[in-house]
Design an enzyme around this catalytic site. Structure first.
Site, mmCIF file in Angstrom:
data_model
loop_
_atom_site.group_PDB
_atom_site.id
_atom_site.type_symbol
_atom_site.label_atom_id
_atom_site.label_comp_id
_atom_site.label_asym_id
_atom_site.label_seq_id
_atom_site.Cartn_x
_atom_site.Cartn_y
_atom_site.Cartn_z
ATOM 1 N N ARG A 46 -27.464 -0.660 29.591
ATOM 2 C CA ARG A 46 -27.985 -1.197 30.572
ATOM 3 C C ARG A 46 -26.707 -1.005 31.880
ATOM 4 O O ARG A 46 -25.610 -1.788 31.821
ATOM 5 C CB ARG A 46 -28.551 -2.577 31.146
ATOM 6 N N ASN A 48 -31.457 -7.473 39.831
ATOM 7 C CA ASN A 48 -30.968 -7.894 38.888
ATOM 8 C C ASN A 48 -30.832 -9.206 39.321
ATOM 9 O O ASN A 48 -30.006 -10.145 40.532
ATOM 10 C CB ASN A 48 -29.491 -7.603 38.910
ATOM 11 N N GLU A 49 -31.176 -10.227 38.912
ATOM 12 C CA GLU A 49 -31.185 -11.943 39.587
ATOM 13 C C GLU A 49 -31.619 -12.188 41.435
ATOM 14 O O GLU A 49 -30.907 -12.311 41.289
ATOM 15 C CB GLU A 49 -29.731 -12.194 38.924
ATOM 16 N N ASP A 64 -10.968 -2.454 43.810
ATOM 17 C CA ASP A 64 -10.986 -1.598 43.851
ATOM 18 C C ASP A 64 -11.444 -0.479 43.145
ATOM 19 O O ASP A 64 -11.133 0.637 42.988
ATOM 20 C CB ASP A 64 -9.460 -1.480 44.442
ATOM 21 N N HIS A 97 -12.509 -7.679 50.399
ATOM 22 C CA HIS A 97 -10.639 -7.252 51.521
ATOM 23 C C HIS A 97 -10.539 -8.330 52.568
ATOM 24 O O HIS A 97 -9.648 -7.821 53.438
ATOM 25 C CB HIS A 97 -11.149 -5.554 51.876
ATOM 26 N N GLN A 113 -18.669 -3.627 38.945
ATOM 27 C CA GLN A 113 -17.808 -4.626 38.286
ATOM 28 C C GLN A 113 -17.145 -3.854 37.495
ATOM 29 O O GLN A 113 -15.823 -4.381 36.680
ATOM 30 C CB GLN A 113 -18.845 -5.961 37.381
HETATM 31 C C1 GBH Z 1 -24.704 -12.881 35.425
HETATM 32 O O1 GBH Z 1 -25.048 -13.681 36.614
HETATM 33 C C2 GBH Z 1 -24.516 -11.052 36.044
HETATM 34 O O2 GBH Z 1 -26.096 -11.022 36.103
HETATM 35 C C3 GBH Z 1 -24.075 -11.079 35.362
HETATM 36 O O3 GBH Z 1 -23.362 -10.275 36.958
HETATM 37 C C4 GBH Z 1 -22.286 -12.209 35.523
HETATM 38 O O4 GBH Z 1 -20.979 -10.869 34.658
HETATM 39 C C5 GBH Z 1 -23.004 -12.745 34.442
HETATM 40 O O5 GBH Z 1 -23.797 -12.935 34.346
HETATM 41 C C6 GBH Z 1 -21.503 -13.499 34.211
HETATM 42 O O6 GBH Z 1 -21.816 -14.418 34.980
HETATM 43 O O7 GBH Z 1 -18.499 -20.186 39.699
HETATM 44 O O8 GBH Z 1 -19.162 -20.486 42.121
HETATM 45 O O9 GBH Z 1 -18.431 -18.249 40.524
HETATM 46 C C7 GBH Z 1 -25.083 -15.277 35.593
HETATM 47 C C8 GBH Z 1 -25.619 -15.953 36.944
HETATM 48 C C9 GBH Z 1 -23.646 -16.004 38.614
HETATM 49 C C10 GBH Z 1 -23.978 -18.322 37.317
HETATM 50 C C11 GBH Z 1 -22.184 -16.271 38.984
HETATM 51 C C12 GBH Z 1 -22.193 -17.985 37.926
HETATM 52 C C13 GBH Z 1 -20.620 -17.387 39.846
HETATM 53 C C14 GBH Z 1 -20.587 -19.176 40.284
HETATM 54 N N1 GBH Z 1 -24.132 -16.228 37.531
HETATM 55 N N2 GBH Z 1 -22.459 -17.350 39.076
HETATM 56 S S1 GBH Z 1 -19.642 -19.440 40.457
#
Ligand code: GBH
Length: 489
Positions: free
Chosen positions: A84, A173-174, A59, A46, A26
């Protein structure tokens, strides 16, 4: 419970550490520089047609690969205890395996870590925040049981390289997002879209990989390095729409985060009982010869149970849950994770929304979650590893300030009642690549200018407020920063 008394200044107990978070894909950019190889997010962004909003890619992202000194300067401006961040597997091990260590990639993380430590800011490092090597994906990624070895080998290299200085580790993570959104659904790489099978295979493998890594650290590194290891699990709150929906809400919680918390933190370990029974029953009804949810062997149950020094929680929002007669076999595709879970969910229309459609402001949900974790899992040490709010660009982010104040307030209510919260992490230090939403949804305390090749970062109003809260260790709903003054160290 009304958690908010906005008229008083609330003291923040000593001992809770405060920080911010980001993740490698990110923010880093430099996707193919200095020997880094391709990850599943490089491949996805890509591909054509481009799957990300506005065809954005990581990128360049925030160019943190070249700007770690500025990043650390921002940590100092905020007065943080820790930062973190996550490591890019393909930057450290371009072949995915330990046979070739990429010195340039290692040097980047050494520089970042050393720069932070110069100012007494603790690194909290996530080994895996979603950027799997593409090569491993080509071999099935998290659905291939061999991923357990791939991941622990990578972890061993990382502990050897950075463990002398890094004392806080998060394996994954998650896992819920990795497995459900990546392998079950089509909303994170690799967009497998094979719910009801691939998400469950991933869940098993990722838990075993986590646990083996934990034990490797405990057995081989912790004596010399003295660090702690945990995992960061996403847990939103699921509230019963009405009293008669209590059971449905509990099942939602067990499926949504019990899948990952129960095996590690419950007394008996393993996937939640309701999940094992439900998926098995559904599977047989559907004509399968065995449950689509893979089983853990008794040895694996023991291996995973207790395999975390603390529970990392990423919490953002809440949902209302119900189950009614209109829930039929056609409500969800079958088989699927949601069909197995068998509940309906929605957001209350009165809840204020972030720019991300899934993110509603429900601070009491955070209190309920922390209370539930305290009572169900014998009050584990908790690190809030992410919590935050999205806006459009702009420096006047009062809605983000309001979100942070209310959520931290709710957290302190739970702390007052005995929850063992050790750390709080704001997501995010700065705007960054928000996965399929690209750069449109902004989570940063600092704004990043994506028109500017230098990716200049500017403190938002929320950065001033967060800084003052940490400096005074007080939560004050009335504090108004003077944002005409520069934010300084
Ligand atoms: C976290 O995910 C992540 O750890 C982090 O990287 C992320 O940037 C942050 O929270 C904010 O999202 O609308 O189809 O694109 C939290 C859970 C994961 C929920 C991505 C939403 C995308 C759904 N999120 N998800 S979509």
């Amino acid at each position: 419970k009304s958690s908010v008394n906005r008229h008083e200044i609330r003291k923040i107990p000593d001992g809770i550490l405060f920080g911010t978070a980001t993740a490698s894909y990110q923010v880093e950019g430099a996707w193919n520089e200095d020997g880094k190889s391709e990850s599943i997010w490089d491949r996805l962004t890509h591909s054509t047609p481009c799957p990300v909003k506005n065809c954005d890619t990581g990128d360049i992202a925030d160019d943190s690969y070249h700007q770690y000194e500025r990043d650390v300067e921002m940590l100092r401006e905020l007065g943080l205890d820790f930062y973190r961040f996550s490591l890019s597997w393909t930057r450290i091990l371009p072949t995915s395996f330990p046979d070739k260590i990429n010195e340039k990639g290692v040097e980047y993380y050494n520089n970042l870590i050393d720069e932070m430590l110069k100012y007494n800011i603790q690194p909290m490092v996530t080994l895996y925040h979603w950027d799997l090597p593409q090569k491993l994906q080509d071999m099935g990624g998290w659905t291939n049981p061999h991923v357990v070895d791939w991941f622990t080998d990578y972890a061993r290299i990382v502990f050897e390289l950075f463990g002398d200085r890094v004392k806080y580790w998060f394996t994954i993570n998650e896992p819920r997002e990795v497995c459900y959104e990546g392998y079950g659904g089509p909303s994170l790489a690799p967009l497998y879209n094979m719910t009801g099978y691939a998400d469950y295979m991933c869940a098993k493998n990722i838990l075993v990989a986590h646990a083996k890594t934990y034990h490797m650290y405990k057995n081989e590194f912790s004596k010399i390095q003295g660090g702690t290891v945990g995992i960061a699990i996403s847990a939103n709150w699921f509230e019963a729409e009405s009293e008669k929906e209590a059971e449905a809400a509990e099942e939602a919680r067990q499926f949504e985060w019990g899948t990952y918390i129960n095996p590690i933190f419950s007394k008996n370990g393993d996937f939640p009982a309701v999940m094992k029974e439900r998926v098995a029953a559904k599977s047989f009804e559907q004509g399968f010869f065995r449950s689509r949810l893979p089983e853990f062997s008794p040895e694996e149950v023991e291996l995973i149970k207790g395999s975390s020094d603390f529970l990392g929680i990423n919490h953002y929002t809440s949902k209302l849950i119900y189950r009614n007669a209109s829930l039929t076999s056609d409500t969800y595709p079958s088989p699927s994770f949601y069909d197995d879970m068998g509940v309906m969910s929605y957001y209350d229309s009165t809840w204020e929304s972030g720019v991300s459609s899934w993110l509603k402001i429900v601070p009491w949900g955070f209190y309920n979650l922390l209370t539930k974790l305290r009572t169900d899992y014998d009050n584990p040490p908790i690190y809030i590893t992410e919590n935050g709010f999205s806006t459009y660009e702009g420096l006047e982010d009062d809605s983000r300030i309001s979100y942070y104040r209310q959520y931290i307030d709710a957290m302190l209510d739970a702390v007052d009642e005995g929850s063992d919260v050790r750390a709080y992490t704001a997501w995010s230090l700065m705007d960054n690549f928000e996965w399929l939403q690209g750069y449109a949804n902004r989570f940063g305390l600092y704004e990043v200018d994506y028109e500017d090749p230098k990716r200049t970062r500017t403190a938002r109003k929320s950065a001033y407020v967060y800084k003052e809260m940490l400096r005074t260790r007080q939560l004050d709903y009335h504090y108004e920063p003077d944002t005409t003054l520069p934010i300084t160290i």
